[in-house]
Design an enzyme around this catalytic site. Structure first.
Site, PDB file in Angstrom:
ATOM      1  N   CYS A  47       0.853  -1.196   0.000  1.00 20.21           N
ATOM      2  CA  CYS A  47       0.000   0.000   0.000  1.00 20.21           C
ATOM      3  C   CYS A  47       0.885   1.241   0.000  1.00 20.21           C
ATOM      4  O   CYS A  47       1.773   1.362   0.848  1.00 20.21           O
ATOM      5  CB  CYS A  47      -0.876  -0.045   1.254  1.00 20.21           C
ATOM      6  N   ASN A  91      11.434  -0.376  -8.083  1.00 23.90           N
ATOM      7  CA  ASN A  91      11.390  -1.013  -9.397  1.00 23.90           C
ATOM      8  C   ASN A  91       9.979  -0.950  -9.952  1.00 23.90           C
ATOM      9  O   ASN A  91       9.041  -1.446  -9.331  1.00 23.90           O
ATOM     10  CB  ASN A  91      11.806  -2.485  -9.297  1.00 23.90           C
ATOM     11  N   GLU A  92       9.843  -0.308 -11.100  1.00 23.89           N
ATOM     12  CA  GLU A  92       8.564  -0.278 -11.818  1.00 23.89           C
ATOM     13  C   GLU A  92       7.379  -0.012 -10.892  1.00 23.89           C
ATOM     14  O   GLU A  92       6.501  -0.869 -10.732  1.00 23.89           O
ATOM     15  CB  GLU A  92       8.359  -1.579 -12.605  1.00 23.89           C
ATOM     16  N   GLU A 142      16.377  -1.420 -18.933  1.00 26.00           N
ATOM     17  CA  GLU A 142      16.091  -2.859 -19.058  1.00 26.00           C
ATOM     18  C   GLU A 142      15.658  -3.139 -20.490  1.00 26.00           C
ATOM     19  O   GLU A 142      14.855  -2.394 -21.066  1.00 26.00           O
ATOM     20  CB  GLU A 142      14.919  -3.283 -18.159  1.00 26.00           C
ATOM     21  N   TRP A 193       7.403 -13.555 -20.173  1.00 26.41           N
ATOM     22  CA  TRP A 193       6.015 -13.318 -19.778  1.00 26.41           C
ATOM     23  C   TRP A 193       5.110 -12.926 -20.938  1.00 26.41           C
ATOM     24  O   TRP A 193       3.944 -12.595 -20.732  1.00 26.41           O
ATOM     25  CB  TRP A 193       5.942 -12.239 -18.680  1.00 26.41           C
ATOM     26  N   GLU A 202      11.232 -16.196 -13.176  1.00 24.67           N
ATOM     27  CA  GLU A 202      11.925 -15.646 -14.347  1.00 24.67           C
ATOM     28  C   GLU A 202      13.111 -16.495 -14.794  1.00 24.67           C
ATOM     29  O   GLU A 202      14.008 -16.010 -15.486  1.00 24.67           O
ATOM     30  CB  GLU A 202      12.354 -14.205 -14.043  1.00 24.67           C
ATOM     31  N   HIS A 248      13.531 -16.403 -18.472  1.00 28.50           N
ATOM     32  CA  HIS A 248      13.674 -15.099 -19.142  1.00 28.50           C
ATOM     33  C   HIS A 248      15.075 -15.028 -19.739  1.00 28.50           C
ATOM     34  O   HIS A 248      16.025 -15.558 -19.171  1.00 28.50           O
ATOM     35  CB  HIS A 248      13.487 -13.975 -18.118  1.00 28.50           C
TER      36      HIS A 248
END
Ligand code: GLA
Ligand code: ZN
Length: 683
Positions: free
Chosen positions: A121, A155-156, A309, A317, A357, A360
């Site tokens: 949150c 991150n993101e 990245e 994904w 991942e 990946h």
């Protein structure tokens, strides 16, 4: 251009990856070999510590920085810099269990279990406090470390909503600050509709898509709350390490955050790009990726950004992800540089052995060897970037801007209108962008708040939600000599999604010299046609198809350049131009085929004398971009087709890597790329 805090950052082109060192602590042989491989791949930076909170603080309040000390020291010994992350994107399980309020609550009011990542949150004071503590500890420990080059904050950040009581209370305060009192809010939201009037702030629950203005403000709030969280995180870093530049990695724009607001507070824009190469027409994928790169360069008004990245191979994904064909990795990497990135970084350095991942793409795969196609591709890019370090101070001059506005995108998404299934706002902006991209010109991608004065041509497709201030800015731009283009579904509502009466805002109506009466929408199977008027000022000829939307407009002071040629509205204006002040404003009434956009924009560019000075013409699928400063120009030629292509130059250039003269005819291999250079004053 000088950007003091980023001077060191931009002293060379960066090349590196996310390095999840902490996953390999029990394999010292692997870790030791990593640094040899990094040097072999010409890497000079690693993003580290991103998902390492559980190791840095294994128990509440007990920290262990030993492994990170070792990593930072080893990076420094190997002359590799660190983009050191704050670990807030993935809280440890103990934290989520000890403090349930840090976990998000879903729209059914159920608190979510500890799972995945980016699961917290934004409002929780406890979470903010825990993050501030660990960030402060990181900053105090490493701010003088020789490896530290950049803060990679979290991150993101995303815009997943949290429906907890803390978030609702913060939303109500946010609304109070925006509207002052409930009467004003009820008026702005037109809440008498379906008897939605609110008599206390607490009654307002952001769960009702029939209240578009409410949902739009909720989206703004979530974005602001994410920004507020980011600022709280960054605070400790700014205080303790004011000289270290700071970024956070953005994603593709349609994630529900107003990145323009974030951009004001980061020192450098960084973004994560995962195009789906070799699945559709690669020229379209190339154009789409160029649009995103240009957007990221535009967030900080032309300052170089970082591709922080990208995958060196496949993306796990995406459902389907093709291996990159020979040339593609270099092409995609140089495309980012061509559009203003001062580096190329990957997710990730080494493939994990387990977890989500593990399949990946990575620079070092499970094969654990440098003798792979991917490793060779990556090393080649690294050695090219090493040779191009003079390029870092150059920039892109963009006479054209495509307006793709996020708040407008949110408003369009919520609107129920005829043809709702075909809105495709971002795709429409990209199609307009594509018609310019084919000319090899610099293009900015801006929002409705951006200053328009640096541009010659501004194109704002489907500008459905338009504030009076933005409408006034557009009028001023056109009066001052600018060329403005807009389309169907523009200027209909204000920033609270309230429809304008009497047609457009008066400024826009004056600027365009038209008013709109009705909107027709077509099914997927239906099409219509328009026809160019004889002797029209753009030299358009013949007819073109349209689909999805056809707006029916009337001219006031505008000239008609093309008209509808089908249905009961045959003869109504399909393309108009209005001379206003010393500029012109065009209006395109239907959603046309791309060929129409290409013809219209080619003609507008010709008339405005805008062209790439170094090339004669570009074959379809080949893109050209120029980065320049007062001394040098770099011309990037990028072939997104699977065929060899030839590009004729207007001057004798040199190969930027070998300094060899190139002649005037450049042949590009399938997926080939070439970087040429010239003194700034030639041609
Ligand atoms: C994102 C994340 C990374 C990783 C990659 C995989 O960009 O930031 O941590 O998950 O996706 O593509
Ligand atoms: Zn919450």
């Amino acid at each position: 251009m000088a950007y003091p805090r980023t001077q060191k950052l931009f002293s060379k082109l960066l090349h590196g990856a996310d390095y999840n060192y902490e996953q390999w602590l029990d394999s010292p042989d692997i870790l030791a070999d990593d640094f040899r491989l990094m040097r072999l791949a010409h890497c000079n930076v690693m993003s580290v510590g991103i998902f390492s909170w559980a190791l840095l603080e294994p128990q509440n309040g007990h920290f262990d920085f030993g492994w990170l000390d070792q990593l930072m020291d080893q990076l420094a010994e190997n002359n590799i810099s660190a983009a050191l992350a704050t670990p807030s994107a993935a809280p440890p399980a103990w934290l989520s269990h000890a403090y349930p309020e840090t976990r998000r609550v879903n729209v059914q009011k159920i608190r979510q279990p500890h799972q995945r990542r980016q699961n917290f949150c934004y409002t929780s004071p406890i979470y903010r406090d825990k993050v501030a503590t660990i960030n402060r500890a990181l900053a105090e420990r490493y701010h003088n470390h020789p490896a530290l080059l950049l803060w990679h904050v979290s991150n993101e950040y995303g815009s997943s909503a949290c429906h907890c009581d803390l978030c609702y209370a913060a939303f109500h305060r946010w609304l109070e600050a925006r509207y002052g009192d409930l009467d004003s809010l009820n008026r702005a939201w037109w809440s008498t509709f379906w008897s939605h009037r609110y008599t206390s702030w607490e009654q307002i629950e952001p769960i009702d898509p029939s209240m578009q203005a409410l949902m739009l403000d909720w989206q703004r709030f979530i974005s602001d709350q994410a920004l507020d969280f980011f600022l709280a995180e960054a605070n400790a870093l700014r205080q303790i390490a004011p000289e270290i530049p700071l970024t956070t990695n953005f994603m593709q724009p349609d994630v529900g955050l107003d990145y323009w607001r974030f951009a004001e507070y980061v020192d450098v824009i960084a973004w994560d790009s995962y195009p789906r190469w070799h699945q559709d027409d690669d020229a379209i994928t190339g154009m789409r990726t160029a649009f995103y790169h240009d957007l990221h360069r535009s967030y900080k008004h032309g300052q170089p950004f970082l591709l922080i990245e990208s995958t060196p191979s496949v993306t796990n994904w995406q459902g389907v992800s093709r291996l990159k064909k020979p040339g593609m990795h270099k092409l995609a990497s140089l495309q980012a540089v061509a559009h203003g990135s001062n580096g190329v970084q990957y997710f990730q350095w080494r493939q994990s052995r387990g977890g989500e991942e593990k399949f990946h793409g990575a620079v070092v795969t499970h094969l654990n060897s440098e003798n792979t196609r991917v490793f060779r591709d990556v090393s080649e890019v690294g050695s090219i970037l090493e040779k191009l370090s003079d390029i870092t101070p150059t920039s892109i001059s963009a006479p054209i801007a495509i307006m793709y506005d996020f708040e407008n995108e949110w408003a369009i998404q919520y609107a129920q209108l005829s043809g709702s299934v075909h809105k495709n706002y971002q795709e429409t902006c990209r199609r307009h962008y594509g018609a310019f991209w084919r000319h090899g010109l610099g293009i900015d991608v801006i929002n409705a708040r951006t200053d328009l004065t640096p541009y010659r041509v501004v194109v704002a497709p489907m500008l459905y939600s338009l504030s009076l201030e933005s409408a006034a800015r557009i009028e001023e731009f056109v009066r001052g000599g600018g060329i403005f283009v807009t389309t169907y579904l523009s200027g209909l509502v204000n920033e609270s999604d309230l429809c304008y009466l009497n047609g457009y805002p008066p400024t826009l109506r004056r600027t365009l010299g038209i008013y709109s009466e009705e909107l027709d929408s077509l099914t997927d199977q239906q099409q219509g046609s328009i026809i160019a008027c004889a002797g029209n000022s753009l030299g358009l000829q013949g007819s073109y198809q349209f689909h999805h939307y056809a707006e029916l407009i009337h001219t006031e002071s505008a000239q008609v350049l093309a008209s509808y040629n089908s249905d009961f509205y045959a003869g109504y204006p399909a393309l108009t131009v209005n001379a206003h002040g010393s500029g012109q404003a065009y209006f395109i009434s239907p959603r046309t085929e791309d060929r129409f956009l290409q013809d219209v924009y080619s003609s507008i560019l010709n008339r405005a004398g805008l062209h790439n000075p170094l090339i004669k013409a570009l074959p379809v699928g080949v893109s050209a971009q120029i980065r320049s400063d007062q001394d040098r120009r770099y011309l990037f030629l990028l072939n997104f087709s699977d065929q060899p292509q030839q590009v004729e130059l207007t001057a004798d250039l040199h190969d930027a890597l070998t300094a060899a003269p190139t002649g005037r005819m450049i042949t590009l291999l399938p997926y080939g790329s070439s970087i040429l250079t010239t003194n700034a004053d030639s041609t």
